[in-house]
Write a protein that holds these residues in place. Structure first.
Motif, PDB file in Angstrom:
ATOM      1  N   PRO A  85       4.306   2.607  -6.100  1.00 36.40           N
ATOM      2  CA  PRO A  85       4.379   1.670  -4.665  1.00 36.40           C
ATOM      3  C   PRO A  85       2.961   1.103  -4.992  1.00 36.40           C
ATOM      4  CG  PRO A  85       2.954   4.007  -4.807  1.00 36.40           C
ATOM      5  CD  PRO A  85       3.960   3.889  -5.904  1.00 36.40           C
ATOM      6  N   ARG A  86       3.427  -0.520  -4.007  1.00 37.26           N
ATOM      7  CA  ARG A  86       2.329  -1.429  -4.233  1.00 37.26           C
ATOM      8  C   ARG A  86       1.922  -1.725  -2.566  1.00 37.26           C
ATOM      9  NH1 ARG A  86       6.092  -2.865  -8.795  1.00 37.26           N
ATOM     10  NH2 ARG A  86       5.511  -2.286 -10.444  1.00 37.26           N
ATOM     11  N   PRO A  87       0.547  -1.427  -2.080  1.00 34.80           N
ATOM     12  CA  PRO A  87       0.230  -1.984  -1.071  1.00 34.80           C
ATOM     13  C   PRO A  87       0.200  -3.450  -0.641  1.00 34.80           C
ATOM     14  CG  PRO A  87      -1.022   0.047  -1.741  1.00 34.80           C
ATOM     15  CD  PRO A  87      -0.246  -0.353  -3.130  1.00 34.80           C
ATOM     16  N   SER A  88       0.225  -4.259   0.112  1.00 39.80           N
ATOM     17  CA  SER A  88       0.721  -5.781  -0.096  1.00 39.80           C
ATOM     18  C   SER A  88      -0.463  -5.885   1.037  1.00 39.80           C
ATOM     19  CB  SER A  88       1.986  -6.626   0.716  1.00 39.80           C
ATOM     20  OG  SER A  88       2.324  -7.570   0.990  1.00 39.80           O
ATOM     21  N   ARG A  89      -0.809  -6.869   0.884  1.00 38.13           N
ATOM     22  CA  ARG A  89      -2.042  -7.095   1.593  1.00 38.13           C
ATOM     23  C   ARG A  89      -1.848  -8.447   1.964  1.00 38.13           C
ATOM     24  NH1 ARG A  89      -4.948  -3.721   0.009  1.00 38.13           N
ATOM     25  NH2 ARG A  89      -5.705  -2.803  -1.947  1.00 38.13           N
ATOM     26  N   LEU A  90      -0.553  -9.371   1.627  1.00 39.23           N
ATOM     27  CA  LEU A  90      -0.252 -10.487   1.886  1.00 39.23           C
ATOM     28  C   LEU A  90       0.154 -10.825   2.676  1.00 39.23           C
ATOM     29  CD1 LEU A  90       0.517 -11.754  -2.155  1.00 39.23           C
ATOM     30  CD2 LEU A  90      -1.598 -11.652  -0.587  1.00 39.23           C
ATOM     31  N   CYS A  91       1.501  -9.422   3.320  1.00 36.06           N
ATOM     32  CA  CYS A  91       1.640  -9.881   4.548  1.00 36.06           C
ATOM     33  C   CYS A  91       1.157  -9.968   5.533  1.00 36.06           C
ATOM     34  CB  CYS A  91       3.063  -8.175   4.749  1.00 36.06           C
ATOM     35  SG  CYS A  91       3.714  -7.889   3.304  1.00 36.06           S
ATOM     36  N   GLY A  92       1.425 -10.948   6.692  1.00 33.81           N
ATOM     37  CA  GLY A  92       0.749 -11.626   8.310  1.00 33.81           C
ATOM     38  C   GLY A  92       0.910 -10.509   9.159  1.00 33.81           C
ATOM     39  N   ALA A  93       0.563 -10.090   9.686  1.00 33.57           N
ATOM     40  CA  ALA A  93       1.030  -8.962  10.777  1.00 33.57           C
ATOM     41  C   ALA A  93       2.040  -9.096  11.479  1.00 33.57           C
ATOM     42  CB  ALA A  93      -0.584  -8.904  12.621  1.00 33.57           C
ATOM     43  N   ASP A  94       2.644 -10.227  11.722  1.00 25.19           N
ATOM     44  CA  ASP A  94       3.889 -11.288  12.450  1.00 25.19           C
ATOM     45  C   ASP A  94       5.084 -10.120  11.833  1.00 25.19           C
ATOM     46  OD1 ASP A  94       3.131 -12.954  10.516  1.00 25.19           O
ATOM     47  OD2 ASP A  94       4.441 -13.970  11.826  1.00 25.19           O
ATOM     48  N   GLY A  98       6.983  -4.612   4.147  1.00 18.68           N
ATOM     49  CA  GLY A  98       6.394  -4.727   2.784  1.00 18.68           C
ATOM     50  C   GLY A  98       4.901  -4.347   3.831  1.00 18.68           C
ATOM     51  N   ARG A  99       4.720  -3.711   4.346  1.00 22.14           N
ATOM     52  CA  ARG A  99       2.831  -3.129   5.394  1.00 22.14           C
ATOM     53  C   ARG A  99       3.212  -2.078   4.931  1.00 22.14           C
ATOM     54  NH1 ARG A  99       2.715  -5.927  11.143  1.00 22.14           N
ATOM     55  NH2 ARG A  99       3.992  -4.032  11.298  1.00 22.14           N
ATOM     56  N   GLY A 100       4.190  -0.485   4.691  1.00 20.98           N
ATOM     57  CA  GLY A 100       4.102   0.468   4.526  1.00 20.98           C
ATOM     58  C   GLY A 100       3.254   0.847   3.964  1.00 20.98           C
ATOM     59  N   MET A 101       2.749   0.478   3.068  1.00 21.32           N
ATOM     60  CA  MET A 101       1.910   1.470   2.234  1.00 21.32           C
ATOM     61  C   MET A 101       0.399   0.387   1.717  1.00 21.32           C
ATOM     62  SD  MET A 101       3.504   3.522   0.797  1.00 21.32           S
ATOM     63  CE  MET A 101       1.560   4.128  -0.317  1.00 21.32           C
ATOM     64  N   TRP A 111      -5.379   8.626  -0.953  1.00 24.03           N
ATOM     65  CA  TRP A 111      -3.166   8.702  -1.411  1.00 24.03           C
ATOM     66  C   TRP A 111      -3.576   8.356  -2.281  1.00 24.03           C
ATOM     67  CZ3 TRP A 111      -0.654   4.563  -2.793  1.00 24.03           C
ATOM     68  CH2 TRP A 111      -1.152   3.333  -3.329  1.00 24.03           C
ATOM     69  N   GLY A 112      -2.225   8.387  -2.802  1.00 26.56           N
ATOM     70  CA  GLY A 112      -2.052   8.133  -4.438  1.00 26.56           C
ATOM     71  C   GLY A 112      -0.886   8.671  -4.632  1.00 26.56           C
ATOM     72  N   HIS A 113      -0.172   8.347  -6.127  1.00 20.68           N
ATOM     73  CA  HIS A 113       0.887   8.600  -6.043  1.00 20.68           C
ATOM     74  C   HIS A 113       1.182   8.698  -7.856  1.00 20.68           C
ATOM     75  CE1 HIS A 113       0.893   4.811  -8.698  1.00 20.68           C
ATOM     76  NE2 HIS A 113       0.108   4.136  -8.425  1.00 20.68           N
ATOM     77  N   TYR A 114       2.104   9.924  -8.327  1.00 22.99           N
ATOM     78  CA  TYR A 114       2.265   9.545  -9.979  1.00 22.99           C
ATOM     79  C   TYR A 114       3.261   9.993 -10.341  1.00 22.99           C
ATOM     80  CZ  TYR A 114       1.858  14.506  -8.023  1.00 22.99           C
ATOM     81  OH  TYR A 114       2.754  15.812  -8.250  1.00 22.99           O
ATOM     82  N   SER A 115       3.639   9.444 -11.480  1.00 22.83           N
ATOM     83  CA  SER A 115       5.409   9.919 -11.734  1.00 22.83           C
ATOM     84  C   SER A 115       5.885  10.587 -12.257  1.00 22.83           C
ATOM     85  CB  SER A 115       5.787   8.348 -12.732  1.00 22.83           C
ATOM     86  OG  SER A 115       5.531   7.377 -12.549  1.00 22.83           O
TER      87      SER A 115
END
Length: 133
Positions: A85-94, A98-101, A111-115
């Motif tokens: 997963p990749r948190p996106s800091r580029l998504c606007g509030a509207d 793309g804002r889920g993570m 939080w975290g993840h592993y394969s």
């Protein structure tokens, strides 16, 4: 798990858009049954984001696991994709997508993840924790 207040539930979910609502409903029942209503709103939003991400980014089923220990509530979702997963800091509030993570990163205490690369179970596990006494 040693403490009688520790517990764990797993909910297998098909690759279906209705799975997100089913996961939220099951989580509500679980948390209310265990007297954890104070965590409900945040936990429901976190679970929704994790399950939605699994549905959008993985081609197969997923599984929501809800686990309680003395110190935290852990939500984890297994899915069939190995992509992290990749948190996106580029998504606007509207933006609607793309804002889920990013929401998970903001609301969870950790939080975290592993394969997973085992022959039987492939994909990844994404988890988050909430304190709660």
């Amino acid at each position: 798990m040693n403490n009688e207040d520790d517990w764990e539930y797993s909910i297998n979910l098909p690759h279906n858009p209705l799975a997100v609502g089913v996961a939220r409903g099951a989580l509500r029942l679980i948390l209310r049954a265990h007297g954890l209503g104070e965590l409900l709103v945040t936990a429901e939003l976190l679970a929704s984001e994790l399950v939605t991400s699994a549905h959008v980014h993985a081609p197969g089923p997923s599984c929501l696991r809800v686990r309680r220990s003395e110190k935290w509530l852990r939500l984890s979702v297994w899915d069939t994709s190995s992509e992290p997963p990749r948190p996106s800091r580029l998504c606007g509030a509207d933006r609607e997508e793309g804002r889920g993570m990013g929401i998970v990163e903001e609301l969870a205490d950790r939080w975290g993840h592993y394969s997973l690369g085992a022959p039987v179970l492939r994909g990844k596990l994404v988890w988050c924790e909430l304190g709660g006494g």
